[in-house]
Design a protein around this motif. Structure first.
Motif, PDB file in Angstrom:
ATOM      1  N   ALA A 128       0.833  -1.203   0.000  1.00  0.00           N
ATOM      2  CA  ALA A 128       0.000   0.000   0.000  1.00  0.00           C
ATOM      3  C   ALA A 128       0.869   1.255   0.000  1.00  0.00           C
ATOM      4  O   ALA A 128       0.592   2.219  -0.714  1.00  0.00           O
ATOM      5  CB  ALA A 128      -0.930  -0.009   1.212  1.00  0.00           C
ATOM      6  N   ARG A 129       1.944   1.230   0.776  1.00  0.00           N
ATOM      7  CA  ARG A 129       2.851   2.388   0.835  1.00  0.00           C
ATOM      8  C   ARG A 129       3.643   2.535  -0.463  1.00  0.00           C
ATOM      9  O   ARG A 129       3.794   3.646  -0.974  1.00  0.00           O
ATOM     10  CB  ARG A 129       3.789   2.261   2.013  1.00  0.00           C
ATOM     11  CG  ARG A 129       3.088   2.442   3.338  1.00  0.00           C
ATOM     12  CD  ARG A 129       4.082   2.406   4.482  1.00  0.00           C
ATOM     13  NE  ARG A 129       3.421   2.475   5.756  1.00  0.00           N
ATOM     14  CZ  ARG A 129       2.893   3.576   6.287  1.00  0.00           C
ATOM     15  NH1 ARG A 129       2.941   4.703   5.626  1.00  0.00           N
ATOM     16  NH2 ARG A 129       2.308   3.538   7.464  1.00  0.00           N
ATOM     17  N   GLU A 130       4.164   1.425  -0.990  1.00  0.00           N
ATOM     18  CA  GLU A 130       4.899   1.472  -2.270  1.00  0.00           C
ATOM     19  C   GLU A 130       4.049   2.085  -3.367  1.00  0.00           C
ATOM     20  O   GLU A 130       4.538   2.851  -4.190  1.00  0.00           O
ATOM     21  CB  GLU A 130       5.291   0.056  -2.722  1.00  0.00           C
ATOM     22  CG  GLU A 130       6.393  -0.590  -1.978  1.00  0.00           C
ATOM     23  CD  GLU A 130       6.540  -2.068  -2.374  1.00  0.00           C
ATOM     24  OE1 GLU A 130       7.587  -2.621  -2.043  1.00  0.00           O
ATOM     25  OE2 GLU A 130       5.621  -2.657  -2.983  1.00  0.00           O
ATOM     26  N   ALA A 131       2.772   1.717  -3.382  1.00  0.00           N
ATOM     27  CA  ALA A 131       1.858   2.159  -4.438  1.00  0.00           C
ATOM     28  C   ALA A 131       1.368   3.587  -4.225  1.00  0.00           C
ATOM     29  O   ALA A 131       0.750   4.155  -5.117  1.00  0.00           O
ATOM     30  CB  ALA A 131       0.670   1.204  -4.527  1.00  0.00           C
ATOM     31  N   GLY A 132       1.628   4.145  -3.049  1.00  0.00           N
ATOM     32  CA  GLY A 132       1.163   5.498  -2.770  1.00  0.00           C
ATOM     33  C   GLY A 132      -0.345   5.582  -2.618  1.00  0.00           C
ATOM     34  O   GLY A 132      -0.958   6.576  -3.007  1.00  0.00           O
ATOM     35  N   LEU A 133      -0.943   4.526  -2.035  1.00  0.00           N
ATOM     36  CA  LEU A 133      -2.395   4.552  -1.838  1.00  0.00           C
ATOM     37  C   LEU A 133      -2.755   5.669  -0.851  1.00  0.00           C
ATOM     38  O   LEU A 133      -1.903   6.124  -0.084  1.00  0.00           O
ATOM     39  CB  LEU A 133      -2.873   3.186  -1.332  1.00  0.00           C
ATOM     40  CG  LEU A 133      -2.639   2.010  -2.293  1.00  0.00           C
ATOM     41  CD1 LEU A 133      -3.266   0.734  -1.743  1.00  0.00           C
ATOM     42  CD2 LEU A 133      -3.144   2.304  -3.696  1.00  0.00           C
ATOM     43  N   PRO A 134      -3.997   6.121  -0.855  1.00  0.00           N
ATOM     44  CA  PRO A 134      -4.393   7.239   0.006  1.00  0.00           C
ATOM     45  C   PRO A 134      -4.053   6.998   1.481  1.00  0.00           C
ATOM     46  O   PRO A 134      -4.202   5.878   1.996  1.00  0.00           O
ATOM     47  CB  PRO A 134      -5.909   7.320  -0.197  1.00  0.00           C
ATOM     48  CG  PRO A 134      -6.137   6.734  -1.552  1.00  0.00           C
ATOM     49  CD  PRO A 134      -5.108   5.653  -1.693  1.00  0.00           C
ATOM     50  N   ALA A 135      -3.604   8.059   2.142  1.00  0.00           N
ATOM     51  CA  ALA A 135      -3.152   7.954   3.535  1.00  0.00           C
ATOM     52  C   ALA A 135      -4.231   7.400   4.458  1.00  0.00           C
ATOM     53  O   ALA A 135      -3.928   6.596   5.350  1.00  0.00           O
ATOM     54  CB  ALA A 135      -2.678   9.320   4.031  1.00  0.00           C
ATOM     55  N   ASP A 136      -5.491   7.793   4.255  1.00  0.00           N
ATOM     56  CA  ASP A 136      -6.550   7.282   5.134  1.00  0.00           C
ATOM     57  C   ASP A 136      -6.788   5.787   4.901  1.00  0.00           C
ATOM     58  O   ASP A 136      -7.124   5.053   5.834  1.00  0.00           O
ATOM     59  CB  ASP A 136      -7.846   8.083   4.994  1.00  0.00           C
ATOM     60  CG  ASP A 136      -8.427   8.086   3.593  1.00  0.00           C
ATOM     61  OD1 ASP A 136      -7.690   7.853   2.609  1.00  0.00           O
ATOM     62  OD2 ASP A 136      -9.647   8.338   3.468  1.00  0.00           O
ATOM     63  N   TYR A 137      -6.583   5.332   3.682  1.00  0.00           N
ATOM     64  CA  TYR A 137      -6.729   3.905   3.391  1.00  0.00           C
ATOM     65  C   TYR A 137      -5.584   3.120   4.043  1.00  0.00           C
ATOM     66  O   TYR A 137      -5.810   2.082   4.664  1.00  0.00           O
ATOM     67  CB  TYR A 137      -6.761   3.672   1.880  1.00  0.00           C
ATOM     68  CG  TYR A 137      -7.139   2.261   1.500  1.00  0.00           C
ATOM     69  CD1 TYR A 137      -8.459   1.836   1.583  1.00  0.00           C
ATOM     70  CD2 TYR A 137      -6.180   1.351   1.064  1.00  0.00           C
ATOM     71  CE1 TYR A 137      -8.816   0.538   1.243  1.00  0.00           C
ATOM     72  CE2 TYR A 137      -6.529   0.058   0.719  1.00  0.00           C
ATOM     73  CZ  TYR A 137      -7.847  -0.342   0.816  1.00  0.00           C
ATOM     74  OH  TYR A 137      -8.193  -1.631   0.490  1.00  0.00           O
ATOM     75  N   VAL A 138      -4.360   3.638   3.926  1.00  0.00           N
ATOM     76  CA  VAL A 138      -3.211   2.995   4.576  1.00  0.00           C
ATOM     77  C   VAL A 138      -3.439   2.960   6.085  1.00  0.00           C
ATOM     78  O   VAL A 138      -3.194   1.945   6.737  1.00  0.00           O
ATOM     79  CB  VAL A 138      -1.894   3.711   4.213  1.00  0.00           C
ATOM     80  CG1 VAL A 138      -0.725   3.146   5.014  1.00  0.00           C
ATOM     81  CG2 VAL A 138      -1.615   3.612   2.713  1.00  0.00           C
ATOM     82  N   ALA A 139      -3.958   4.047   6.647  1.00  0.00           N
ATOM     83  CA  ALA A 139      -4.238   4.095   8.082  1.00  0.00           C
ATOM     84  C   ALA A 139      -5.269   3.042   8.487  1.00  0.00           C
ATOM     85  O   ALA A 139      -5.171   2.459   9.578  1.00  0.00           O
ATOM     86  CB  ALA A 139      -4.712   5.487   8.480  1.00  0.00           C
ATOM     87  N   SER A 140      -6.229   2.771   7.615  1.00  0.00           N
ATOM     88  CA  SER A 140      -7.230   1.744   7.941  1.00  0.00           C
ATOM     89  C   SER A 140      -6.597   0.357   7.981  1.00  0.00           C
ATOM     90  O   SER A 140      -7.014  -0.499   8.773  1.00  0.00           O
ATOM     91  CB  SER A 140      -8.410   1.789   6.962  1.00  0.00           C
ATOM     92  OG  SER A 140      -8.046   1.294   5.682  1.00  0.00           O
ATOM     93  N   ILE A 141      -5.587   0.129   7.159  1.00  0.00           N
ATOM     94  CA  ILE A 141      -4.860  -1.150   7.210  1.00  0.00           C
ATOM     95  C   ILE A 141      -4.009  -1.198   8.476  1.00  0.00           C
ATOM     96  O   ILE A 141      -3.960  -2.219   9.168  1.00  0.00           O
ATOM     97  CB  ILE A 141      -3.999  -1.348   5.947  1.00  0.00           C
ATOM     98  CG1 ILE A 141      -4.879  -1.434   4.702  1.00  0.00           C
ATOM     99  CG2 ILE A 141      -3.128  -2.605   6.077  1.00  0.00           C
ATOM    100  CD1 ILE A 141      -4.127  -1.360   3.392  1.00  0.00           C
ATOM    101  N   GLU A 142      -3.352  -0.085   8.793  1.00  0.00           N
ATOM    102  CA  GLU A 142      -2.552  -0.023  10.020  1.00  0.00           C
ATOM    103  C   GLU A 142      -3.387  -0.336  11.249  1.00  0.00           C
ATOM    104  O   GLU A 142      -2.901  -0.922  12.216  1.00  0.00           O
ATOM    105  CB  GLU A 142      -1.918   1.361  10.179  1.00  0.00           C
ATOM    106  CG  GLU A 142      -0.808   1.640   9.209  1.00  0.00           C
ATOM    107  CD  GLU A 142      -0.317   3.081   9.267  1.00  0.00           C
ATOM    108  OE1 GLU A 142      -1.089   3.972   9.705  1.00  0.00           O
ATOM    109  OE2 GLU A 142       0.833   3.313   8.873  1.00  0.00           O
ATOM    110  N   ALA A 143      -4.665   0.057  11.234  1.00  0.00           N
ATOM    111  CA  ALA A 143      -5.544  -0.122  12.385  1.00  0.00           C
ATOM    112  C   ALA A 143      -5.989  -1.569  12.594  1.00  0.00           C
ATOM    113  O   ALA A 143      -6.526  -1.902  13.653  1.00  0.00           O
ATOM    114  CB  ALA A 143      -6.770   0.775  12.239  1.00  0.00           C
ATOM    115  N   VAL A 144      -5.751  -2.434  11.613  1.00  0.00           N
ATOM    116  CA  VAL A 144      -6.149  -3.841  11.744  1.00  0.00           C
ATOM    117  C   VAL A 144      -5.248  -4.518  12.782  1.00  0.00           C
ATOM    118  O   VAL A 144      -4.023  -4.420  12.718  1.00  0.00           O
ATOM    119  CB  VAL A 144      -6.036  -4.571  10.382  1.00  0.00           C
ATOM    120  CG1 VAL A 144      -6.244  -6.080  10.541  1.00  0.00           C
ATOM    121  CG2 VAL A 144      -7.033  -3.985   9.402  1.00  0.00           C
ATOM    122  N   ALA A 145      -5.867  -5.184  13.732  1.00  0.00           N
ATOM    123  CA  ALA A 145      -5.109  -5.902  14.761  1.00  0.00           C
ATOM    124  C   ALA A 145      -4.446  -7.128  14.143  1.00  0.00           C
ATOM    125  O   ALA A 145      -5.105  -7.927  13.479  1.00  0.00           O
ATOM    126  CB  ALA A 145      -6.027  -6.320  15.904  1.00  0.00           C
TER     127      ALA A 145
END
Length: 175
Positions: A128-145
């Motif tokens: 997601a980071r390599e692809a430059g996906l939207p920051a809020d979308y990356v944050a939603s992945i980060e929030a996954v336990a």
């Protein structure tokens, strides 16, 4: 063939380890779906899946790769086509506003209570980071336990494809 990767295969090192000739085409958005980690893996952890919601404000972002017809059976085996995932053709929207069609894999079973292993989540975040996906979308992945894999050797092997990959706070995938 155009393939839409929305999980661990978004990561260039991950897809290249599986399909060396895969070519990045673009990033894209799949409307009316949401990302989950509810597909049961053979290691008893959660893997990525897309769930159709029908809500236009729901979207899954990912990476479109071009792969050859000769390489597709290899990817099908990695994904467990016909067992773990089914293939589906979908309409995607590119950052330029174009609509393209690609195929993706959709899980045959969901178990919402599953959590991904930390290394798997790192594959997804790296992509997601390599692809430059939207920051809020990356944050939603980060929030996954995520949970630690009880097999440290599998963790080492899974992350060995990376020299470095920022996954938050500048940390590399070196746990």
């Amino acid at each position: 063939m155009l393939y839409f990767a929305y999980g661990s295969n978004m990561s260039v090192p991950r897809i290249k380890a599986r399909i060396p000739a895969a070519e990045f085409v673009t990033t894209a958005r799949l409307h009316g779906f949401r990302l989950t980690f509810s597909k049961p893996g053979c290691d008893h952890s959660g893997k990525c899946d897309v769930i159709q919601t029908g809500r236009e404000d729901d979207a899954v972002f990912g990476v479109v790769y071009r792969i050859s017809a000769l390489d597709k059976p290899i990817l099908d085996r990695y994904e467990g086509l016909g067992i773990d995932y089914l293939e589906r053709s979908v309409a995607l929207h590119t950052p330029d506003g174009d609509e393209i069609r690609a195929y993706l894999y959709v899980a045959t079973e969901q178990q919402p209570e599953l959590s991904p292993y930390d290394w798997y989540k790192k594959h997804v975040l790296c992509g997601a980071r390599e692809a430059g996906l939207p920051a809020d979308y990356v944050a939603s992945i980060e929030a996954v336990a995520a949970v630690p894999d009880p097999d440290p050797e599998r963790t080492r092997k899974e992350l060995s494809i990376y020299l470095s990959c920022p996954v938050g706070g500048g940390a590399a995938l070196s746990d």
